[in-house]
Design a protein around this motif. Structure first.
Motif, PDB file in Angstrom:
ATOM      1  N   SER A  13       0.838  -1.191   0.000  1.00 39.83           N
ATOM      2  CA  SER A  13       0.000   0.000   0.000  1.00 39.83           C
ATOM      3  C   SER A  13       0.872   1.239   0.000  1.00 39.83           C
ATOM      4  N   LEU A  14       0.353   2.295  -0.586  1.00 41.08           N
ATOM      5  CA  LEU A  14       1.050   3.578  -0.519  1.00 41.08           C
ATOM      6  C   LEU A  14       0.712   4.244   0.814  1.00 41.08           C
ATOM      7  N   ALA A  15       1.556   5.209   1.192  1.00 43.97           N
ATOM      8  CA  ALA A  15       1.397   5.805   2.519  1.00 43.97           C
ATOM      9  C   ALA A  15       0.083   6.554   2.645  1.00 43.97           C
ATOM     10  N   ARG A  16      -0.349   7.191   1.570  1.00 43.93           N
ATOM     11  CA  ARG A  16      -1.544   8.030   1.644  1.00 43.93           C
ATOM     12  C   ARG A  16      -2.452   7.791   0.449  1.00 43.93           C
TER      13      ARG A  16
ATOM     14  N   ASP B  55      -1.334   9.768  -2.459  1.00 41.35           N
ATOM     15  CA  ASP B  55      -0.266   9.189  -3.287  1.00 41.35           C
ATOM     16  C   ASP B  55      -0.868   8.338  -4.410  1.00 41.35           C
ATOM     17  N   ALA B  56      -1.861   7.544  -4.032  1.00 43.09           N
ATOM     18  CA  ALA B  56      -2.502   6.682  -5.032  1.00 43.09           C
ATOM     19  C   ALA B  56      -3.214   7.524  -6.092  1.00 43.09           C
TER      20      ALA B  56
ATOM     21  N   LEU C 192      -0.590   9.026  -8.443  1.00 33.20           N
ATOM     22  CA  LEU C 192      -0.098   8.042  -9.415  1.00 33.20           C
ATOM     23  C   LEU C 192      -1.183   7.670 -10.427  1.00 33.20           C
TER      24      LEU C 192
ATOM     25  N   LYS D 240       6.312  10.197 -11.418  1.00 31.09           N
ATOM     26  CA  LYS D 240       6.030   8.859 -10.876  1.00 31.09           C
ATOM     27  C   LYS D 240       7.019   8.497  -9.777  1.00 31.09           C
TER      28      LYS D 240
ATOM     29  N   LEU E 233       6.460   7.950  -5.722  1.00 29.09           N
ATOM     30  CA  LEU E 233       6.689   6.619  -5.147  1.00 29.09           C
ATOM     31  C   LEU E 233       7.763   6.659  -4.066  1.00 29.09           C
TER      32      LEU E 233
ATOM     33  N   SER F  78       6.406   8.270  -0.946  1.00 26.42           N
ATOM     34  CA  SER F  78       5.413   7.428  -0.277  1.00 26.42           C
ATOM     35  C   SER F  78       6.080   6.255   0.454  1.00 26.42           C
ATOM     36  N   PHE F  79       7.087   5.673  -0.167  1.00 23.01           N
ATOM     37  CA  PHE F  79       7.779   4.546   0.470  1.00 23.01           C
ATOM     38  C   PHE F  79       8.696   5.011   1.597  1.00 23.01           C
TER      39      PHE F  79
ATOM     40  N   TRP G 264       5.773  -1.078  -8.457  1.00 26.89           N
ATOM     41  CA  TRP G 264       4.811   0.016  -8.588  1.00 26.89           C
ATOM     42  C   TRP G 264       5.066   0.807  -9.863  1.00 26.89           C
TER      43      TRP G 264
END
Lengths: 104, 356
Positions: B10-13, B16-17, B20, B86, B90, B93-94, B151
């Motif tokens: 999963s992404l942090a927020r 973020d999704a 992307l 991108k 990413l 977020s990671f 991702w």
């Protein structure tokens, strides 16, 4: 231009400029970034409004009259800083000087 | 939601999704019919060639012309920008959940099914020291390189491979040896193992190996396979020196790796494939198509991708006689363009080679 470890096509610099004017080049990057930020906000608002409506938890007026407490204000300012960095980080990539930097 | 999608962290927020999701759509728009850059720029190249009275010979001349066109400059700017956006999203977020994600990899490292064989003495060769596709840290310098890659390719395939559909389809196309025997399969440069597990599902009784030099990739590959319940073995090694016995495999596979190798290593890898594939076995390759047969703009894009998208070795691969190289090392070659879109219509090709 960056050489590769072993032959092939030389790589572009880390921040290549593609348009004739580097300021316009940065402006184009910021427009795309703003579009992304706009979509992020629109997607979140759509989700939020759908949830509020389906659960009957809040009215639109509750949102309009919302007053943030100090902790919430700090969180909003932190998010604003993140937003500004996302959109305007391009300004740091505009090269100094009048010459046109070509991407090559 | 399928189990395959669950193997993506999963992404942090939520934002973020959504970000992307925008990049994925934007990529589709500028590379496809939305902005229609490709057809318009290609038509301009065709018209210019007609005006000059000769076809385009050298990609350098194509480059000069495209970069004189405002539309060409804009297209290049946007193509580079979407890729940078991108990775920016990413990585951030990671980074926000780095400890948790590293813990995830450690959690699965010692669990099965399947095995993860890492070599603590392994030293990556210098030629891999490239930020392929502009991925920060390349394929191995960040402990989360595998998650980043997984991702990143999800966005690259523009939603067409969220459940590994592409890998399932491409591995299904691979022919079996004439005698039908498929006991052992090697996935060369397996990255996060999507083809490796697809082969295991197609041949559930086979011994399936994935080999890659990147430990972060292999950790993600093993975690993913174990989560899915696919019993495969991932081994850290160079694909040009896999360490397997002669003629060990019935089927050897390489998915979009050759364009990321210098010419020297391309030849060494074909030689290694010939060594580990048994007589009558199949060596199946999917990779970028030869540029010689492509439109002027596609030739330009190959150059652009090499120079501006961290693919320094790709142009040499696309210009080389790969069919001849396969034949030189004892393969009988059947090469055809790939009809389905895979990173761009007509950009990929398959070589199904039989070890003689």
């Amino acid at each position: 231009m960056s050489e590769t470890p072993e032959g092939g096509t030389p790589l572009a610099d880390e921040y290549p400029v593609y348009l004739p004017d580097p300021v316009v080049d940065a402006a184009m990057r910021m427009i795309v970034e703003l579009s992304a930020q706009l979509w992020v906000e629109r997607e979140r608002r759509m989700v939020t409004e759908q949830l509020l409506e389906s659960r009957g938890l809040l009215s639109r007026e509750d949102i309009e009259s919302f007053k943030a407490d100090p902790t919430q204000v700090a969180a909003i300012k932190a998010e604003r800083a993140r937003f500004l960095e996302d959109v305007f980080k391009e300004l740091k990539r505009i090269p100094v000087g009048p010459t046109h930097s070509k991407s090559g | 939601m399928s189990k395959v999608i669950d193997s993506l962290p999963s992404l942090a927020r939520r934002s973020d999704a959504a970000y992307l999701d925008f990049v994925e759509g934007f990529r589709e728009f500028i590379l496809g019919k939305g902005a229609d850059f490709e057809d318009r720029l290609n038509q301009a190249l065709v018209d210019e060639a007609a005006r000059r009275g000769q076809d385009w010979q050298d990609v350098e001349h194509i480059r000069e012309f495209v970069q004189q066109q405002p539309l060409g400059c804009l297209r290049d700017r946007l193509a580079r920008t979407q890729q940078e956006m991108k990775w920016h999203a990413l990585v951030r977020s990671f980074d926000e959940q780095r400890a948790k994600l590293v813990g995830e990899l450690e959690h699965w490292a010692s669990r099965g099914p399947g095995d993860l064989l890492l070599d603590p003495e392994f030293v990556p060769p210098s030629y891999v020291n490239v930020h392929f596709h502009l991925q920060p840290g390349g394929y191995f310098k960040d402990e989360l390189s595998g998650f980043l890659y997984h991702w990143g390719t999800k966005v690259f395939f523009r939603g067409d491979n969220d459940a590994d559909q592409l890998h399932a389809r491409l591995t299904r196309f691979v022919p079996t040896p004439a005698d039908g025997r498929v006991l052992r399969i090697l996935d060369m440069a397996c990255s996060v193992g999507q083809s490796t597990t697809a082969f295991r599902r197609r041949f559930p009784e086979a011994e399936v190996w994935g080999v890659d030099y990147s430990a972060p990739m292999l950790k993600v590959a093993h975690r993913r396979a174990a989560m899915l319940g696919d019993e495969v073995t991932f081994k850290q090694a160079l694909i040009e020196h896999t360490g397997f016995a002669d003629e060990y495999f019935d089927l050897t596979f390489a998915f979009i790796v050759f364009h990321e190798l210098p010419l020297r290593v391309i030849e060494e890898t074909v030689r290694e494939a010939a060594r580990v594939t048994r007589k009558g076995g199949v060596f199946a390759v999917y990779d970028f198509a030869r540029t010689a047969d492509k439109s002027p703009f596609q030739r330009y894009h190959r150059w652009f991708d090499a120079r501006h998208n961290g693919e320094p070795y790709s142009q040499d691969f696309c210009d080389c006689d790969f069919d001849g190289l396969l034949r030189c090392y004892g393969f009988r070659v059947d090469a055809t363009p790939l009809g389905q879109r895979a990173g761009g219509s007509g950009y990929m090709q398959n070589w199904f080679a039989i070890r003689e």
